[in-house]
Design a protein around this motif. Structure first.
Motif, PDB file in Angstrom:
ATOM      1  N   ASP A 144      -2.642  17.849   3.998  1.00 49.74           N
ATOM      2  CA  ASP A 144      -2.977  16.895   5.054  1.00 49.74           C
ATOM      3  C   ASP A 144      -4.021  15.879   4.583  1.00 49.74           C
ATOM      4  N   ILE A 145      -4.161  15.754   3.268  1.00 43.47           N
ATOM      5  CA  ILE A 145      -5.006  14.738   2.651  1.00 43.47           C
ATOM      6  C   ILE A 145      -4.093  13.859   1.795  1.00 43.47           C
ATOM      7  N   GLY A 146      -4.214  12.563   1.949  1.00 42.45           N
ATOM      8  CA  GLY A 146      -3.404  11.628   1.171  1.00 42.45           C
ATOM      9  C   GLY A 146      -4.268  10.728   0.316  1.00 42.45           C
ATOM     10  N   GLU A 147      -3.682  10.225  -0.752  1.00 42.57           N
ATOM     11  CA  GLU A 147      -4.376   9.267  -1.617  1.00 42.57           C
ATOM     12  C   GLU A 147      -3.740   7.894  -1.432  1.00 42.57           C
ATOM     13  N   VAL A 148      -4.577   6.885  -1.303  1.00 49.82           N
ATOM     14  CA  VAL A 148      -4.113   5.533  -1.027  1.00 49.82           C
ATOM     15  C   VAL A 148      -4.203   4.675  -2.280  1.00 49.82           C
ATOM     16  N   PHE A 149      -3.149   3.892  -2.507  1.00 45.90           N
ATOM     17  CA  PHE A 149      -3.095   2.907  -3.587  1.00 45.90           C
ATOM     18  C   PHE A 149      -2.731   1.574  -2.951  1.00 45.90           C
ATOM     19  N   ILE A 150      -3.538   0.556  -3.194  1.00 43.64           N
ATOM     20  CA  ILE A 150      -3.317  -0.737  -2.540  1.00 43.64           C
ATOM     21  C   ILE A 150      -3.381  -1.862  -3.567  1.00 43.64           C
ATOM     22  N   VAL A 160       0.860  -1.180   0.000  1.00 49.40           N
ATOM     23  CA  VAL A 160       0.000   0.000   0.000  1.00 49.40           C
ATOM     24  C   VAL A 160       0.899   1.233   0.000  1.00 49.40           C
ATOM     25  N   ALA A 161       0.489   2.241  -0.748  1.00 50.32           N
ATOM     26  CA  ALA A 161       1.256   3.485  -0.826  1.00 50.32           C
ATOM     27  C   ALA A 161       0.370   4.654  -0.426  1.00 50.32           C
ATOM     28  N   LEU A 162       0.963   5.594   0.262  1.00 50.41           N
ATOM     29  CA  LEU A 162       0.298   6.838   0.630  1.00 50.41           C
ATOM     30  C   LEU A 162       0.952   7.948  -0.183  1.00 50.41           C
ATOM     31  N   ALA A 163       0.180   8.517  -1.088  1.00 48.33           N
ATOM     32  CA  ALA A 163       0.695   9.517  -2.029  1.00 48.33           C
ATOM     33  C   ALA A 163       0.035  10.862  -1.769  1.00 48.33           C
ATOM     34  N   PRO A 164       0.660  11.948  -2.235  1.00 48.13           N
ATOM     35  CA  PRO A 164       0.004  13.256  -2.109  1.00 48.13           C
ATOM     36  C   PRO A 164      -1.299  13.262  -2.898  1.00 48.13           C
ATOM     37  N   TYR A 165      -2.312  13.879  -2.329  1.00 52.89           N
ATOM     38  CA  TYR A 165      -3.587  14.017  -3.019  1.00 52.89           C
ATOM     39  C   TYR A 165      -3.553  15.195  -3.980  1.00 52.89           C
ATOM     40  N   LYS A 193      -7.404  13.248   6.388  1.00 48.90           N
ATOM     41  CA  LYS A 193      -8.294  12.482   5.525  1.00 48.90           C
ATOM     42  C   LYS A 193      -7.485  11.727   4.482  1.00 48.90           C
ATOM     43  N   LEU A 194      -8.015  10.565   4.107  1.00 50.08           N
ATOM     44  CA  LEU A 194      -7.467   9.789   3.000  1.00 50.08           C
ATOM     45  C   LEU A 194      -8.544   9.689   1.931  1.00 50.08           C
ATOM     46  N   ILE A 195      -8.134   9.667   0.693  1.00 50.77           N
ATOM     47  CA  ILE A 195      -9.093   9.496  -0.398  1.00 50.77           C
ATOM     48  C   ILE A 195      -8.619   8.352  -1.293  1.00 50.77           C
ATOM     49  N   GLY A 196      -9.565   7.845  -2.050  1.00 52.48           N
ATOM     50  CA  GLY A 196      -9.261   6.812  -3.016  1.00 52.48           C
ATOM     51  C   GLY A 196     -10.191   6.947  -4.199  1.00 52.48           C
ATOM     52  N   ARG A 197      -9.716   6.517  -5.334  1.00 47.04           N
ATOM     53  CA  ARG A 197     -10.529   6.477  -6.546  1.00 47.04           C
ATOM     54  C   ARG A 197     -10.459   5.049  -7.062  1.00 47.04           C
ATOM     55  N   VAL A 210     -15.482   7.489  -5.915  1.00 43.50           N
ATOM     56  CA  VAL A 210     -14.601   8.237  -5.015  1.00 43.50           C
ATOM     57  C   VAL A 210     -14.958   7.845  -3.587  1.00 43.50           C
ATOM     58  N   VAL A 211     -13.936   7.496  -2.808  1.00 40.65           N
ATOM     59  CA  VAL A 211     -14.126   7.117  -1.410  1.00 40.65           C
ATOM     60  C   VAL A 211     -13.233   7.981  -0.530  1.00 40.65           C
TER      61      VAL A 211
END
Length: 180
Positions: free
Chosen positions: A89-95, A76-81, A125-129, A167-168
């Motif tokens: 202070d919001i990150g985008e998650v890739f798993i 899993v990676a935490l990337a800049p949103y 907050k974390l977001i995902g697409r 979008v989550v």
């Protein structure tokens, strides 16, 4: 006979350069499956090695791996949103989870680990697409406290077709304040 105490334990840890080939292999499985990623091109081990090196230099954007006896089950990676300072202070998650480890809870453990890491790193907050057709990804999000906030219609082109994207988000609960 295998017992709970004798089964290999999943260890979540930070990725290192030696993991690059395994991470690349898992990512490329996702590309082949055409459901877990927006990417349609395989990644080279060298490109993955560069991503791991960047994460090692930038503690705010880690890559975590799920390791079972030196076998990488997923990552899993935490990337800049967004690059705007007001949204840092919001990150985008890739798993990504290796095919042979799907449906064994690896994704849930990775997701919980990145949520915990993000809280410690000061994210709010974390977001995902997620491709809307990726029901396993959406179930994973629901199981780990994420909520669906919308849908982009015909948002991404993959394999010469447009696909809807869900979008989550995961609002990170504030860390408990230590009593002094």
């Amino acid at each position: 006979m295998s017992t709970a105490s004798s089964r290999p334990q999943l260890q979540i840890r930070h990725a290192c350069e030696d993991d690059a080939a395994s991470l690349c292999e898992i990512f490329n499985e996702a590309v082949q499956d055409r459901l877990e990623t927006f990417d349609s091109d395989a990644r080279s081990v060298n490109d993955q090695r560069l991503l791991v090196a960047a994460a090692e230099r930038d503690p705010k954007h880690p890559i975590l791996v799920a390791d079972v006896r030196n076998w990488i089950a997923g990552w899993v990676a935490l990337a800049p949103y967004d690059n705007r300072i007001a949204l840092d202070d919001i990150g985008e998650v890739f798993i990504y989870v290796r095919r042979s480890f799907r449906s064994y809870g690896v994704g849930r453990q990775l997701m919980r680990a990145i949520q915990e890491a993000a809280a410690k790193l000061g994210y709010r907050k974390l977001i995902g697409r997620i491709l809307a057709a990726n029901q396993d990804g959406l179930r994973l999000c629901r199981a780990t406290g994420w909520r669906e906030v919308g849908r982009h219609i015909a948002h991404t082109r993959l394999n010469d077709r447009f696909h809807d994207v869900t979008v989550v988000e995961y609002p990170i609960p504030p860390l408990p304040v230590a009593n002094t």
